[in-house]
Design a protein around this motif. Structure first.
Motif, PDB file in Angstrom:
ATOM      1  N   SER A 108       0.843  -1.189   0.000  1.00 24.08           N
ATOM      2  CA  SER A 108       0.000   0.000   0.000  1.00 24.08           C
ATOM      3  C   SER A 108       0.881   1.243   0.000  1.00 24.08           C
ATOM      4  O   SER A 108       1.958   1.246   0.577  1.00 24.08           O
ATOM      5  N   GLN A 109       0.389   2.280  -0.624  1.00 27.57           N
ATOM      6  CA  GLN A 109       1.033   3.589  -0.566  1.00 27.57           C
ATOM      7  C   GLN A 109       0.301   4.497   0.417  1.00 27.57           C
ATOM      8  O   GLN A 109       0.720   5.618   0.670  1.00 27.57           O
ATOM      9  N   VAL A 111      -0.676   5.673   3.905  1.00 29.18           N
ATOM     10  CA  VAL A 111      -0.173   5.555   5.278  1.00 29.18           C
ATOM     11  C   VAL A 111      -1.269   5.771   6.323  1.00 29.18           C
ATOM     12  O   VAL A 111      -0.999   5.667   7.512  1.00 29.18           O
ATOM     13  N   SER A 112      -2.501   6.014   5.895  1.00 26.43           N
ATOM     14  CA  SER A 112      -3.564   6.263   6.869  1.00 26.43           C
ATOM     15  C   SER A 112      -3.842   5.046   7.746  1.00 26.43           C
ATOM     16  O   SER A 112      -4.388   5.180   8.842  1.00 26.43           O
ATOM     17  N   THR A 113      -3.494   3.859   7.285  1.00 25.44           N
ATOM     18  CA  THR A 113      -3.679   2.658   8.100  1.00 25.44           C
ATOM     19  C   THR A 113      -2.411   2.256   8.850  1.00 25.44           C
ATOM     20  O   THR A 113      -2.436   1.307   9.621  1.00 25.44           O
ATOM     21  N   MET A 114      -1.322   2.969   8.623  1.00 21.91           N
ATOM     22  CA  MET A 114      -0.063   2.665   9.307  1.00 21.91           C
ATOM     23  C   MET A 114      -0.106   3.282  10.702  1.00 21.91           C
ATOM     24  O   MET A 114       0.614   4.220  11.018  1.00 21.91           O
ATOM     25  N   ARG A 115      -0.983   2.721  11.512  1.00 22.31           N
ATOM     26  CA  ARG A 115      -1.218   3.267  12.843  1.00 22.31           C
ATOM     27  C   ARG A 115      -1.124   2.143  13.869  1.00 22.31           C
ATOM     28  O   ARG A 115      -1.424   0.993  13.562  1.00 22.31           O
ATOM     29  N   ASN A 116      -0.765   2.517  15.099  1.00 19.61           N
ATOM     30  CA  ASN A 116      -0.622   1.503  16.139  1.00 19.61           C
ATOM     31  C   ASN A 116      -1.967   0.942  16.617  1.00 19.61           C
ATOM     32  O   ASN A 116      -1.994  -0.075  17.288  1.00 19.61           O
ATOM     33  N   ASP A 117      -3.071   1.580  16.257  1.00 27.67           N
ATOM     34  CA  ASP A 117      -4.375   1.017  16.609  1.00 27.67           C
ATOM     35  C   ASP A 117      -4.913   0.101  15.505  1.00 27.67           C
ATOM     36  O   ASP A 117      -5.982  -0.490  15.650  1.00 27.67           O
ATOM     37  N   GLY A 167      12.919   4.948   6.731  1.00 26.05           N
ATOM     38  CA  GLY A 167      13.441   4.635   5.403  1.00 26.05           C
ATOM     39  C   GLY A 167      12.310   4.235   4.485  1.00 26.05           C
ATOM     40  O   GLY A 167      11.137   4.459   4.764  1.00 26.05           O
ATOM     41  N   ALA A 168      12.663   3.620   3.355  1.00 29.72           N
ATOM     42  CA  ALA A 168      11.713   3.118   2.356  1.00 29.72           C
ATOM     43  C   ALA A 168      10.872   4.209   1.716  1.00 29.72           C
ATOM     44  O   ALA A 168       9.889   3.929   1.063  1.00 29.72           O
ATOM     45  N   ASP A 169      11.267   5.474   1.889  1.00 30.91           N
ATOM     46  CA  ASP A 169      10.526   6.542   1.236  1.00 30.91           C
ATOM     47  C   ASP A 169      11.264   6.917  -0.050  1.00 30.91           C
ATOM     48  O   ASP A 169      12.461   6.749  -0.163  1.00 30.91           O
ATOM     49  N   PRO A 170      10.536   7.408  -1.040  1.00 29.92           N
ATOM     50  CA  PRO A 170      11.174   7.714  -2.326  1.00 29.92           C
ATOM     51  C   PRO A 170      12.124   8.900  -2.206  1.00 29.92           C
ATOM     52  O   PRO A 170      11.881   9.836  -1.440  1.00 29.92           O
ATOM     53  N   TYR A 171      13.185   8.834  -2.963  1.00 30.23           N
ATOM     54  CA  TYR A 171      14.108   9.952  -3.025  1.00 30.23           C
ATOM     55  C   TYR A 171      13.660  10.829  -4.184  1.00 30.23           C
ATOM     56  O   TYR A 171      13.638  10.417  -5.337  1.00 30.23           O
TER      57      TYR A 171
END
Length: 179
Positions: A108-109, A111-117, A167-171
């Protein structure tokens, strides 16, 4: 029946279909909506991209949940509203729905679901191109902060990722023009 379960699941996510029909002669799928007691049909191709994706994905997801299978989806978030993405993820995380231990593995691109909940640290993995264009993978559970401690399970994973801490973010070579 499977058809009724699919229609019910689509209705749950706001896709108000009353049915669908496959025409054997033309080899086309038609979605059906009932408005004021009258059934209207729309060719599947005329549906929005998000609706088409949910209609295509839900049967596979439902079978996986019923049979405890693993589903792998590249770019699950593509063409889906963030709330629909979260709905799909939470189906697999809900023990009342996922009684047989089905797994959802996706990229996935969003990040709205990249949460600790939503996810534990060990459920979030990053990919980046390395030497020779080979992909490298690493888990959020293995990342250390500047102080040497592992990333806190209570951290704002999405914000820390966007700030470049994992990391893992585009340059982006031309980002200076955005300022």
């Amino acid at each position: 029946t499977t058809k009724e379960s699919l229609i019910h699941a689509l209705n749950d996510v706001g896709i108000d279909l009353s049915g669908y029909r496959y025409d054997e002669d033309s080899k086309h799928l038609f979605t059906q909506r009932t408005i004021n007691g009258k059934v209207y049909e729309l060719p599947f191709e005329a549906e929005s991209d998000g609706t088409k994706k949910m209609i295509a994905a839900l049967p596979v997801l439902m079978v996986a949940l019923q049979e405890g299978r693993t589903v792998v989806v590249d770019e699950l978030d593509a063409k889906l509203h963030p709330k629909l993405l979260r709905y799909v993820i939470l189906l697999f995380k809900d023990p009342e729905v996922n009684k047989h231990g089905a797994q959802l593995i996706f990229s996935s691109q969003d990040v709205s679901t990249m949460r600790n909940d939503v996810f534990r640290r060990d459920e979030i993995w990053f990919a980046a191109r390395g030497e020779g264009e080979a992909s490298q993978l690493w888990s959020l559970a293995d990342i250390h902060e500047a102080n040497g401690n592992l990333v806190s399970k209570n951290a704002a994973f999405d914000k820390q990722y966007l700030s470049g801490r994992y990391g893992a973010d585009p340059y982006l070579t031309r980002i200076e023009e955005w300022d």
